[in-house]
Design a protein around this motif. Structure first.
Motif, PDB file in Angstrom:
ATOM      1  N   SER A   3       9.203  -7.371 -16.851  1.00 18.08           N
ATOM      2  CA  SER A   3       9.114  -6.357 -15.802  1.00 18.08           C
ATOM      3  C   SER A   3       7.807  -6.536 -15.045  1.00 18.08           C
ATOM      4  CB  SER A   3       9.170  -4.942 -16.408  1.00 18.08           C
ATOM      5  OG  SER A   3      10.387  -4.750 -17.107  1.00 18.08           O
ATOM      6  N   VAL A   4       7.841  -6.197 -13.759  1.00 17.34           N
ATOM      7  CA  VAL A   4       6.657  -6.352 -12.922  1.00 17.34           C
ATOM      8  C   VAL A   4       6.626  -5.234 -11.887  1.00 17.34           C
ATOM      9  CG1 VAL A   4       7.824  -7.895 -11.294  1.00 17.34           C
ATOM     10  CG2 VAL A   4       5.339  -7.981 -11.497  1.00 17.34           C
ATOM     11  N   ALA A   5       5.413  -4.798 -11.524  1.00 15.48           N
ATOM     12  CA  ALA A   5       5.253  -3.737 -10.530  1.00 15.48           C
ATOM     13  C   ALA A   5       4.573  -4.307  -9.296  1.00 15.48           C
ATOM     14  CB  ALA A   5       4.431  -2.593 -11.109  1.00 15.48           C
ATOM     15  N   CYS A   6       5.295  -5.118  -8.539  1.00 17.57           N
ATOM     16  CA  CYS A   6       4.769  -5.719  -7.315  1.00 17.57           C
ATOM     17  C   CYS A   6       5.869  -5.715  -6.266  1.00 17.57           C
ATOM     18  CB  CYS A   6       4.292  -7.139  -7.583  1.00 17.57           C
ATOM     19  SG  CYS A   6       3.711  -8.001  -6.079  1.00 17.57           S
ATOM     20  N   PRO A   7       5.711  -4.985  -5.160  1.00 19.33           N
ATOM     21  CA  PRO A   7       6.744  -4.935  -4.132  1.00 19.33           C
ATOM     22  C   PRO A   7       7.109  -6.315  -3.581  1.00 19.33           C
ATOM     23  CG  PRO A   7       5.103  -3.221  -3.756  1.00 19.33           C
ATOM     24  CD  PRO A   7       4.561  -4.095  -4.852  1.00 19.33           C
ATOM     25  N   LEU A   8       6.112  -7.185  -3.406  1.00 17.90           N
ATOM     26  CA  LEU A   8       6.389  -8.512  -2.841  1.00 17.90           C
ATOM     27  C   LEU A   8       7.268  -9.339  -3.779  1.00 17.90           C
ATOM     28  CD1 LEU A   8       2.920  -9.499  -1.346  1.00 17.90           C
ATOM     29  CD2 LEU A   8       4.903  -8.505  -0.167  1.00 17.90           C
ATOM     30  N   VAL A   9       6.958  -9.302  -5.070  1.00 15.01           N
ATOM     31  CA  VAL A   9       7.752 -10.061  -6.044  1.00 15.01           C
ATOM     32  C   VAL A   9       9.167  -9.513  -6.124  1.00 15.01           C
ATOM     33  CG1 VAL A   9       7.997 -10.602  -8.490  1.00 15.01           C
ATOM     34  CG2 VAL A   9       5.755 -10.744  -7.408  1.00 15.01           C
ATOM     35  N   CYS A  10       9.292  -8.198  -6.154  1.00 18.00           N
ATOM     36  CA  CYS A  10      10.609  -7.580  -6.306  1.00 18.00           C
ATOM     37  C   CYS A  10      11.480  -7.794  -5.071  1.00 18.00           C
ATOM     38  CB  CYS A  10      10.455  -6.082  -6.593  1.00 18.00           C
ATOM     39  SG  CYS A  10       9.632  -5.764  -8.169  1.00 18.00           S
ATOM     40  N   VAL A  11      10.860  -7.743  -3.880  1.00 15.50           N
ATOM     41  CA  VAL A  11      11.616  -7.983  -2.652  1.00 15.50           C
ATOM     42  C   VAL A  11      12.051  -9.441  -2.574  1.00 15.50           C
ATOM     43  CG1 VAL A  11      11.443  -8.116  -0.142  1.00 15.50           C
ATOM     44  CG2 VAL A  11      10.546  -6.120  -1.334  1.00 15.50           C
ATOM     45  N   ALA A  12      11.132 -10.359  -2.959  1.00 13.96           N
ATOM     46  CA  ALA A  12      11.447 -11.770  -2.933  1.00 13.96           C
ATOM     47  C   ALA A  12      12.538 -12.114  -3.932  1.00 13.96           C
ATOM     48  CB  ALA A  12      10.205 -12.609  -3.231  1.00 13.96           C
ATOM     49  N   GLY A  13      12.509 -11.372  -5.111  1.00 19.10           N
ATOM     50  CA  GLY A  13      13.515 -11.641  -6.118  1.00 19.10           C
ATOM     51  C   GLY A  13      14.867 -11.117  -5.711  1.00 19.10           C
ATOM     52  N   GLN A  22       0.812  -1.210   0.000  1.00 25.18           N
ATOM     53  CA  GLN A  22       0.000   0.000   0.000  1.00 25.18           C
ATOM     54  C   GLN A  22       0.850   1.268   0.000  1.00 25.18           C
ATOM     55  OE1 GLN A  22      -2.613   0.364   3.392  1.00 25.18           O
ATOM     56  NE2 GLN A  22      -4.071   1.646   2.265  1.00 25.18           N
ATOM     57  N   ASP A  23       2.006   1.203   0.659  1.00 22.13           N
ATOM     58  CA  ASP A  23       2.803   2.407   0.872  1.00 22.13           C
ATOM     59  C   ASP A  23       3.981   2.566  -0.075  1.00 22.13           C
ATOM     60  OD1 ASP A  23       1.106   2.892   2.999  1.00 22.13           O
ATOM     61  OD2 ASP A  23       2.411   1.906   4.460  1.00 22.13           O
ATOM     62  N   THR A  24       4.493   1.448  -0.628  1.00 20.08           N
ATOM     63  CA  THR A  24       5.653   1.537  -1.518  1.00 20.08           C
ATOM     64  C   THR A  24       5.255   2.215  -2.830  1.00 20.08           C
ATOM     65  OG1 THR A  24       6.570  -0.506  -0.606  1.00 20.08           O
ATOM     66  CG2 THR A  24       7.441   0.240  -2.724  1.00 20.08           C
ATOM     67  N   PRO A  25       5.947   3.278  -3.233  1.00 24.93           N
ATOM     68  CA  PRO A  25       5.613   3.955  -4.490  1.00 24.93           C
ATOM     69  C   PRO A  25       5.653   2.993  -5.671  1.00 24.93           C
ATOM     70  CG  PRO A  25       7.154   5.276  -3.209  1.00 24.93           C
ATOM     71  CD  PRO A  25       7.052   3.947  -2.520  1.00 24.93           C
ATOM     72  N   TYR A  26       4.718   3.190  -6.604  1.00 21.78           N
ATOM     73  CA  TYR A  26       4.634   2.341  -7.782  1.00 21.78           C
ATOM     74  C   TYR A  26       5.915   2.445  -8.598  1.00 21.78           C
ATOM     75  CZ  TYR A  26       3.571   1.151 -12.641  1.00 21.78           C
ATOM     76  OH  TYR A  26       3.625   0.637 -13.902  1.00 21.78           O
ATOM     77  N   VAL A  27       6.527   1.278  -8.911  1.00 24.31           N
ATOM     78  CA  VAL A  27       7.713   1.216  -9.769  1.00 24.31           C
ATOM     79  C   VAL A  27       7.624  -0.059 -10.599  1.00 24.31           C
ATOM     80  CG1 VAL A  27      10.221   1.080  -9.896  1.00 24.31           C
ATOM     81  CG2 VAL A  27       9.157   2.455  -8.106  1.00 24.31           C
ATOM     82  N   LEU A  28       7.780   0.073 -11.910  1.00 28.13           N
ATOM     83  CA  LEU A  28       7.835  -1.098 -12.781  1.00 28.13           C
ATOM     84  C   LEU A  28       9.286  -1.557 -12.832  1.00 28.13           C
ATOM     85  CD1 LEU A  28       6.167  -2.930 -14.697  1.00 28.13           C
ATOM     86  CD2 LEU A  28       6.831  -1.397 -16.564  1.00 28.13           C
ATOM     87  N   THR A  29       9.572  -2.713 -12.226  1.00 26.69           N
ATOM     88  CA  THR A  29      10.939  -3.190 -12.035  1.00 26.69           C
ATOM     89  C   THR A  29      11.271  -4.335 -12.985  1.00 26.69           C
ATOM     90  OG1 THR A  29      10.789  -2.605  -9.692  1.00 26.69           O
ATOM     91  CG2 THR A  29      12.584  -4.071 -10.343  1.00 26.69           C
ATOM     92  N   LYS A  30      12.427  -4.274 -13.599  1.00 27.33           N
ATOM     93  CA  LYS A  30      12.881  -5.345 -14.480  1.00 27.33           C
ATOM     94  C   LYS A  30      13.405  -6.493 -13.624  1.00 27.33           C
ATOM     95  CE  LYS A  30      15.872  -6.191 -18.482  1.00 27.33           C
ATOM     96  NZ  LYS A  30      16.832  -5.594 -19.454  1.00 27.33           N
ATOM     97  N   VAL A  31      12.811  -7.671 -13.784  1.00 29.45           N
ATOM     98  CA  VAL A  31      13.199  -8.833 -12.981  1.00 29.45           C
ATOM     99  C   VAL A  31      13.941  -9.886 -13.811  1.00 29.45           C
ATOM    100  CG1 VAL A  31      11.358  -8.536 -11.286  1.00 29.45           C
ATOM    101  CG2 VAL A  31      10.923  -9.876 -13.358  1.00 29.45           C
ATOM    102  N   ALA A  32      13.847  -9.774 -15.126  1.00 33.04           N
ATOM    103  CA  ALA A  32      14.556 -10.692 -16.024  1.00 33.04           C
ATOM    104  C   ALA A  32      14.605 -10.028 -17.390  1.00 33.04           C
ATOM    105  CB  ALA A  32      13.861 -12.050 -16.094  1.00 33.04           C
ATOM    106  N   GLU A  33      15.301 -10.663 -18.316  1.00 31.83           N
ATOM    107  CA  GLU A  33      15.384 -10.120 -19.669  1.00 31.83           C
ATOM    108  C   GLU A  33      13.984 -10.006 -20.273  1.00 31.83           C
ATOM    109  OE1 GLU A  33      17.223  -8.393 -22.830  1.00 31.83           O
ATOM    110  OE2 GLU A  33      18.168  -9.057 -20.956  1.00 31.83           O
ATOM    111  N   ASN A  34      13.597  -8.776 -20.639  1.00 22.48           N
ATOM    112  CA  ASN A  34      12.293  -8.504 -21.260  1.00 22.48           C
ATOM    113  C   ASN A  34      11.107  -8.800 -20.353  1.00 22.48           C
ATOM    114  OD1 ASN A  34      13.560  -7.773 -23.710  1.00 22.48           O
ATOM    115  ND2 ASN A  34      13.633  -9.917 -24.366  1.00 22.48           N
TER     116      ASN A  34
END
Length: 337
Positions: A327-337, A313-325
């Protein structure tokens, strides 16, 4: 290679008395010649406004407030450059010349897009003569040829038909013919199969794939039908509340979806082994009020994975690259990755 179309941080707002509706809120993507980008999401997620923005036909009081829409163009001297469509006056001669010639659109309901007072052929001929220096006879022959290419039988006779004299599938084919008659660089297909039965849907999708192979155009395929998107797209953009939740090649997205919203969408689609009369999975709740300002994940209130985690709820929206091509905008996925 320079993309045929590149959209950078696009924001489209509707200034209403009730507040500012952020229909598109920072969307970025690109598409190349011969490739199809599928844009999926629930109704009200901003998919159609993205297409309207590219054509500069966003209805008032909506307007582009930020971002670039870069279309690859060929200059008169043969050199190639890029034109920012977002900077054009929607009513200017240059903007009108680009619509139909360089960027064309297939609308969801052709019955509302064709004039009921003129024949289908006259409307295709008018579109061609508006953008090309050809005689009426040449334009008519080209229109007949195009109607034949999209699979309309006896095109030399059907060219004299009025829209109401054609079936839904034939009208959609005629709409595709009108969109492609000027050989555009980019084709925007906005829910082109929604009003059609499953058999005709498959035919339209196969037709678009064949025409793309022949003309080499880039396609933006806007739909909420994940099955159709999986069949025609090379890459997929998952949009929610005007923002990109996930972006990946089609095989990656359907095999390894990361965002909870993407997973929820896929779960709601019945599979071939789904038991008869079984209850389909649904996404609880509704999209937030369009005028609501949400700094974090807009899917927070409907997500079944965050468990009320304030990080989402509080983490600012960011579309994060998690692998080649991918990207995902989910704090839980990005922190886990």
């Amino acid at each position: 290679m320079v993309p045929t179309l590149e959209v950078q941080n696009l924001r489209v707002h509707f200034m209403l008395d009730e507040g500012v509706v952020r229909a598109v809120d920072g969307v970025t993507f690109s598409v190349r010649d011969g490739k199809t980008l599928g844009i999926v999401g629930e109704s009200g997620s901003g998919k159609s406004v993205i297409g309207q923005s590219i054509l500069r036909i966003v209805p008032p009081p909506g307007r582009i407030v930020e971002g670039k829409i870069l279309l690859r163009m060929e200059n008169e001297d043969g050199t190639k450059g890029r034109l920012d469509l977002a900077q054009l006056d929607p009513n200017s001669r240059q903007a009108r010349s680009i619509r139909g010639r360089d960027v064309a659109m297939i609308f969801q309901e052709p019955m509302n897009s064709f004039s009921p007072l003129h024949t289908v052929g006259n409307q295709i001929i008018e579109a061609l003569r508006l953008h090309s220096d050809v005689s009426k006879n040449e334009a008519r022959n080209r229109a007949i040829e195009m109607l034949g290419k999209v699979g309309i039988p006896r095109p030399e006779h059907r060219i004299e038909a009025y829209p109401h004299q054609l079936s839904g599938g034939m009208r959609q084919r005629a709409m595709i013919a009108m969109a492609l008659v000027c050989n555009p660089r980019v084709l925007i297909a906005d829910e082109p199969t929604t009003a059609l039965d499953v058999t005709i849907q498959a035919q339209i999708v196969e037709l678009l794939k064949q025409l793309q192979e022949e003309f080499g155009m880039a396609i933006l395929f806007i739909s909420h039908n994940l099955g159709v998107v999986a069949e025609i797209s090379h890459d997929v953009l998952v949009v929610y509340f005007g923002r990109v939740m996930e972006q990946a090649p089609v095989d990656v997205l359907f095999r390894e979806p990361l965002h909870p919203y993407t997973r929820a969408l896929l779960k709601s689609v019945p599979g071939i082994d789904t038991p008869v009369r079984s209850k389909l999975a649904t996404i609880d709740g509704t999209i937030p009020e369009p005028s609501e300002l949400i700094p974090g994940c807009p899917f927070f209130g409907r997500c079944d994975q965050c468990g009320g985690d304030s990080v989402c709820q509080d983490t600012p929206y960011v579309l994060t690259k998690v692998a080649e091509n991918h990207s995902v905008a989910c704090p839980l996925v990005c922190v886990a990755g």
